[in-house]
Enzyme design. Structure first.
Site: not given
Ligand code: NAD
Length: 402
Positions: A34, A76, A121, A147, A191-192, A195
């Site tokens: 979204n 979404d 969300n 995570t 946030y955590h 998860k």
């Molecule tokens: N980046 C890190 O270091 C890291 C570490 C551990 C875990 N994670 C997990 O990996 C996943 C991705 O992380 P990221 O860094 O790519 O985050 P990010 O915010 O860059 O990407 C998340 C994407 O999901 C989309 N999104 C969020 N809510 C939505 C919804 N309701 N409907 C549709 N789209 C939605 C956002 O627009 C975004 O493009 C997350 O769940 C995060 O918890 C990330």
């Protein structure tokens, strides 16, 4: 025939390179997003250090380069259940990779609005996906990004196992019973916490409806580009550096590149698990190609390749670049020092060949940060979100640990 895969959150930092990785590997990829992350950037008056292109331009560039089509659906996941269900039914994917959550701990702690948004969300998105998989009647493997932070980073001195813990419980004096339980959750932020709640939703839908699920407990991701995103400037991946979304090692490298002191919180004794973005893509491919069998419980893998203290990373980047290290009052409520060992045997057994921290890869990130350094708004670097009202943000830091 090519297999179909849906990437929820496929426009994000991990999702975009993963989408390209699966497309490159011959899958029919549908990205569902979204674009909320891009909208949050607007609200925060921050932006990716790299000039990420609009999703349509990204997809067009990929098609022109490779001839491969990626579909995009703007919806979404937490709210548009019927639209999600029809996307799932139409694509009939082998797997759904679920990245679509609000993923920054500091953002989730900013205010009651941010706490409530993150819970609404993330929990509704995960529940909608599970419910839609069941309603679709299709046998779809869900691979979710969790995570390492769900465990609170402390252990009883042993390595954190992959999801499950064997315990001995005293039934009555002199008689004990062996049990296997989910490793105890101990979230350190809203946030955590989402998860850890996701994990219960997975447990239930697996038990009740037999949904096949892999939960990947990922470490902090560093790096920016993958072989696919490097193929064209329009494919460049997101690079977050601001105090809410920037992750620690990328932040330190970027701070050094733009001449900002390296921002260590507290004494920097926090030990965290890390993984390079290329291994994020590699691990998800391994998870998708090794789904749990029908009737098997939720698979939980620790998706991390190494652990480091924040202090050591700061010293490493400082040694490499000459940047000054500065210590800021910790905005988080967390232990100033912790030890952390993480088991990652399962992904290793599937063939993961870990990419570890090396000078070459650190320099690659530094080069990107230097290349786009003029896009940096240095006023967005220091973290201003604090974990509770008794903690004041620290804007200036000190040359000595605080
Ligand atoms: N980046 C890190 O270091 C890291 C570490 C551990 C875990 N994670 C997990 O990996 C996943 C991705 O992380 P990221 O860094 O790519 O985050 P990010 O915010 O860059 O990407 C998340 C994407 O999901 C989309 N999104 C969020 N809510 C939505 C919804 N309701 N409907 C549709 N789209 C939605 C956002 O627009 C975004 O493009 C997350 O769940 C995060 O918890 C990330």
């Amino acid at each position: 025939m090519a297999q179909s895969i849906i990437i929820l959150g496929g426009d994000g930092f991990c999702g975009w390179p993963t989408s390209l990785g699966f497309s490159q590997a011959g899958y029919d990829v549908t990205i569902v997003d979204n674009l909320s992350r891009r909208k949050i950037d607007v609200d925060l008056e921050a932006s990716s250090l790299t000039p990420i292109q609009p999703i349509s331009k990204r997809i067009r560039a990929w098609k022109e380069l490779t001839g491969k089509q990626i579909e995009f659906v703007n919806l979404d996941v937490s709210k548009q259940y019927n639209k999600l269900l029809s996307v799932i039914k139409n694509a009939a994917p082998k797997a759904i990779v679920h990245f679509a959550e609000q993923r920054a701990a500091p953002y989730s702690m900013k205010s009651p609005f941010h706490k409530r948004y993150t819970v609404d969300n993330n929990i509704n998105a995960t529940h909608n996906v599970l419910c839609a998989i069941v309603e679709s009647g299709l046998d779809i493997h869900l691979a979710h990004l969790g995570t390492m932070g769900v465990y609170g980073y402390g252990t009883a001195g042993m390595a954190i196992p992959e999801g499950y813990l064997n315990v001995k419980v005293e039934k009555r004096p002199g008689e004990s019973v062996d049990l296997e339980i989910l490793y105890p959750a101990n979230p350190g932020s809203i946030y955590h916490m989402t998860k850890t709640l996701d994990a219960l939703l997975f447990y239930y839908y697996n038990k009740n409806d037999g949904v096949r699920i892999t939960d990947l407990h990922q470490g902090i991701v560093w790096g920016t580009n993958t072989p696919e995103t490097l193929q064209h400037e329009a494919l460049v991946n997101r690079f977050d550096y601001d105090g809410d979304y920037g992750t620690v090692l990328n932040r330190f490298l970027m701070q050094a590149a733009v001449g900002h002191p390296i921002t260590v919180h507290g004494v920097g004794g926090q030990t965290r698990a890390f993984i390079h973005i290329r291994d994020t893509v590699n691990c998800i491919k391994l998870a998708v190609t090794n789904p749990p069998k029908q009737g098997e419980r939720v698979q939980i893998f620790n998706q991390a390749t190494e652990t480091h203290t924040v202090r050591d990373l700061a010293k490493l980047v400082s040694k490499l670049t000459g940047a000054q290290v500065r210590y800021y009052r910790n905005p988080r409520k967390e232990d100033p020092e912790n030890a952390l060992q993480v088991k990652n045997d399962k992904l290793l057994a599937m063939g993961l060949n870990p990419i570890r921290l090396s000078e070459g890869l650190l320099t690659e990130v530094l080069e990107i940060a230097k290349k786009y350094g003029d896009r940096c708004d240095t006023s967005r670097i220091v973290s201003t979100s604090t974990w509770n009202k008794s903690i004041e943000p620290d804007f200036s830091g000190s040359p000595d640990p605080v």
